[in-house]
Enzyme design. Structure first.
Site, mmCIF file in Angstrom:
data_model
loop_
_atom_site.group_PDB
_atom_site.id
_atom_site.type_symbol
_atom_site.label_atom_id
_atom_site.label_comp_id
_atom_site.label_asym_id
_atom_site.label_seq_id
_atom_site.Cartn_x
_atom_site.Cartn_y
_atom_site.Cartn_z
ATOM 1 N N ARG A 126 0.852 -1.186 0.000
ATOM 2 C CA ARG A 126 0.000 0.000 0.000
ATOM 3 C C ARG A 126 0.886 1.234 0.000
ATOM 4 O O ARG A 126 1.896 1.280 0.694
ATOM 5 C CB ARG A 126 -0.918 0.030 1.236
ATOM 6 C CG ARG A 126 -2.083 -0.949 1.175
ATOM 7 C CD ARG A 126 -3.121 -0.567 0.112
ATOM 8 N NE ARG A 126 -4.218 -1.521 0.031
ATOM 9 C CZ ARG A 126 -4.249 -2.595 -0.749
ATOM 10 N NH1 ARG A 126 -3.227 -2.863 -1.547
ATOM 11 N NH2 ARG A 126 -5.301 -3.399 -0.749
ATOM 12 N N GLU B 57 -2.917 7.275 -4.852
ATOM 13 C CA GLU B 57 -3.314 6.646 -6.116
ATOM 14 C C GLU B 57 -4.804 6.801 -6.432
ATOM 15 O O GLU B 57 -5.196 6.682 -7.579
ATOM 16 C CB GLU B 57 -2.894 5.171 -6.170
ATOM 17 C CG GLU B 57 -3.624 4.241 -5.266
ATOM 18 C CD GLU B 57 -2.994 2.836 -5.298
ATOM 19 O OE1 GLU B 57 -3.708 1.911 -5.607
ATOM 20 O OE2 GLU B 57 -1.803 2.691 -5.005
ATOM 21 N N HIS C 181 -0.763 -0.328 -9.683
ATOM 22 C CA HIS C 181 -1.397 -1.318 -8.800
ATOM 23 C C HIS C 181 -1.863 -2.547 -9.591
ATOM 24 O O HIS C 181 -3.061 -2.832 -9.674
ATOM 25 C CB HIS C 181 -2.586 -0.680 -8.063
ATOM 26 C CG HIS C 181 -2.926 -1.390 -6.788
ATOM 27 N ND1 HIS C 181 -3.270 -0.745 -5.638
ATOM 28 C CD2 HIS C 181 -2.973 -2.711 -6.493
ATOM 29 C CE1 HIS C 181 -3.525 -1.624 -4.681
ATOM 30 N NE2 HIS C 181 -3.347 -2.841 -5.191
HETATM 31 P P1 NAD Z 1 -1.476 -11.346 4.958
HETATM 32 O O1 NAD Z 1 -2.558 -10.883 5.873
HETATM 33 O O2 NAD Z 1 -1.409 -12.795 4.573
HETATM 34 O O3 NAD Z 1 -0.041 -10.969 5.578
HETATM 35 C C1 NAD Z 1 0.255 -9.722 6.137
HETATM 36 C C2 NAD Z 1 1.376 -9.929 7.139
HETATM 37 O O4 NAD Z 1 1.762 -8.642 7.619
HETATM 38 C C3 NAD Z 1 0.934 -10.758 8.363
HETATM 39 O O5 NAD Z 1 1.862 -11.805 8.605
HETATM 40 C C4 NAD Z 1 0.944 -9.735 9.496
HETATM 41 O O6 NAD Z 1 1.314 -10.299 10.765
HETATM 42 C C5 NAD Z 1 2.012 -8.767 8.998
HETATM 43 N N1 NAD Z 1 1.982 -7.487 9.685
HETATM 44 C C6 NAD Z 1 0.942 -6.898 10.347
HETATM 45 N N2 NAD Z 1 1.359 -5.749 10.907
HETATM 46 C C7 NAD Z 1 2.668 -5.619 10.583
HETATM 47 C C8 NAD Z 1 3.654 -4.650 10.895
HETATM 48 N N3 NAD Z 1 3.374 -3.603 11.684
HETATM 49 N N4 NAD Z 1 4.899 -4.823 10.405
HETATM 50 C C9 NAD Z 1 5.207 -5.902 9.640
HETATM 51 N N5 NAD Z 1 4.315 -6.863 9.339
HETATM 52 C C10 NAD Z 1 3.064 -6.720 9.798
HETATM 53 O O7 NAD Z 1 -1.570 -10.425 3.673
HETATM 54 P P2 NAD Z 1 -1.038 -10.744 2.199
HETATM 55 O O8 NAD Z 1 -2.093 -11.478 1.443
HETATM 56 O O9 NAD Z 1 0.335 -11.307 2.285
HETATM 57 O O10 NAD Z 1 -1.010 -9.265 1.587
HETATM 58 C C11 NAD Z 1 -0.083 -8.292 2.046
HETATM 59 C C12 NAD Z 1 -0.476 -6.934 1.486
HETATM 60 O O11 NAD Z 1 -0.294 -6.952 0.064
HETATM 61 C C13 NAD Z 1 -1.972 -6.587 1.648
HETATM 62 O O12 NAD Z 1 -2.208 -5.972 2.895
HETATM 63 C C14 NAD Z 1 -2.232 -5.636 0.517
HETATM 64 O O13 NAD Z 1 -2.015 -4.322 1.003
HETATM 65 C C15 NAD Z 1 -1.146 -5.959 -0.505
HETATM 66 N N6 NAD Z 1 -1.676 -6.483 -1.778
HETATM 67 C C16 NAD Z 1 -1.283 -5.872 -2.935
HETATM 68 C C17 NAD Z 1 -1.719 -6.339 -4.169
HETATM 69 C C18 NAD Z 1 -1.255 -5.695 -5.464
HETATM 70 O O14 NAD Z 1 -1.883 -5.935 -6.513
HETATM 71 N N7 NAD Z 1 -0.213 -4.905 -5.477
HETATM 72 C C19 NAD Z 1 -2.597 -7.443 -4.220
HETATM 73 C C20 NAD Z 1 -2.967 -8.063 -3.022
HETATM 74 C C21 NAD Z 1 -2.503 -7.580 -1.798
#
Ligand code: NAD
Length: 317
Positions: free
Chosen positions: A230, A259, A291
């Site tokens: 994000r 964005e 994105h």
């Molecule tokens: P997920 O929920 O499986 O994993 C997120 C991880 O972040 C968890 O292990 C959590 O404990 C950790 N976390 C929480 N707070 C934190 C902190 N303060 N510092 C470090 N780590 C922390 O999520 P995911 O499916 O792996 O997705 C991750 C992110 O990717 C989503 O939140 C979303 O913003 C982004 N995303 C982007 C796209 C894209 O097209 N670019 C697509 C899907 C998701």
């Protein structure tokens, strides 16, 4: 069940329309983003369906409730664009928790390889038959240290990919996963020791501006930074300052702090007045994309099927 489907992207309809026939669901494709002014278009629908560029404020939730909308179907995993406090107890919010995490991790690696080896610049040169490779020298990734922030679904996939490249991997997550074969460390050590930093955590109060001036000052000179999570994980003004100071060897941004209203649309004929975006785009070692880390056939299929299953489950109570 009637769903008001907010989207300006033709590919959404291509995936959702044929699949919706398998369910007792009628989708009204609105060809509009969700805005206060477009909410009345959801009249007569029990649910709306939106993406991450459709911010939902408390005021909009009031409007939706007055119209009789009972559910917000998110075509995303992230939900930071919805005011969940305002929604609680009034309107259901259903998301797609996982849709091809490998797609996003593979894309993060693609961004790293591109900014490291300057493929984006080489492409524009050779397209003009300029075959010079001056200024395009990269670095070998083998043996380098990657710092992965957030070891959830996408972070784990990125760890596997980085290890496949023969990189050492450090990770930070407030909830470490003991089953992972990775060295967890604190945030400061990760900033100080990593040659590459890739962000895979959600946007929360705790992670807002995680990459700020202080964090950047802790990083190695010549670090690579990749953000596919994000935009507001990074203080864009601090990033620009770091780029101007030549702190970064390369930066890959699939997401951007501002964005909303800029990404996803063809703005090539518009005057863009976002100074930060203009400044970022001018750095030759910065790669910005709109994105699209998730944007694979497999992910689109998963998004459409899980969203429709969420809708059907909601309709059946
Ligand atoms: P997920 O929920 O499986 O994993 C997120 C991880 O972040 C968890 O292990 C959590 O404990 C950790 N976390 C929480 N707070 C934190 C902190 N303060 N510092 C470090 N780590 C922390 O999520 P995911 O499916 O792996 O997705 C991750 C992110 O990717 C989503 O939140 C979303 O913003 C982004 N995303 C982007 C796209 C894209 O097209 N670019 C697509 C899907 C998701």
């Amino acid at each position: 069940m009637n769903i008001a489907f907010y989207s300006t992207k033709p590919y959404d309809r291509l995936w959702f329309e044929p699949m919706s026939h398998q369910y007792d669901i009628k989708i009204h494709f609105l060809e509009s983003p969700l805005k206060e002014s477009s909410i009345p278009l959801a009249s007569g629908c029990e649910a709306i369906c939106i993406f991450v560029n459709d911010a939902v404020t408390a005021g909009m939730i009031d409007q939706l409730c007055r119209l009789g909308v009972k559910a917000i179907l998110l075509r995303s995993a992230g939900y930071n664009h919805v005011d969940l406090d305002a929604a609680r107890g009034r309107i259901h919010v259903l998301r797609v928790p996982s849709y091809s995490p490998d797609a996003v991790a593979e894309y993060a690696m693609a961004m790293l390889l591109t900014v490291n080896r300057y493929t984006h610049r080489a492409y524009t040169r050779t397209r003009d038959f300029n075959m010079s490779i001056n200024g395009l020298m990269g670095q070998t990734l083998f043996g380098r240290t990657a710092g992965i922030i957030g070891t959830g679904k996408i972070g784990q996939s990125m760890i596997r990919i980085c290890k496949g490249f023969g990189m050492n991997v450090l990770a930070y997550d407030p909830y470490p996963n003991p089953s992972l074969d990775v060295t967890y460390t604190d945030r400061d050590a990760l900033f100080a020791q990593s040659d590459i930093i890739s962000l895979h955590c959600p946007l929360t109060d705790d992670t807002h501006y995680l990459i700020n001036q202080q964090a950047i000052s802790q990083m190695k000179d010549g670090v690579y930074l990749i953000n596919t999570s994000r935009g507001a994980l990074i203080d864009t003004a601090a990033l620009i300052e770091g780029l101007a100071d030549k702190k970064f060897a390369g930066v890959g941004l699939d997401v951007y702090e501002e964005e909303d209203g800029v990404f996803y649309e063809d703005r090539s004929n518009d005057i863009i007045n976002d100074e930060n975006l203009i400044r970022l785009a001018a750095f030759p070692n910065v790669l910005i994309t709109s994105h699209m880390g998730f944007f694979t056939r497999e992910a689109m299929e998963a998004i459409a099927s899980v969203t429709l299953e969420n809708a059907a489950a909601f309709a059946n109570g």
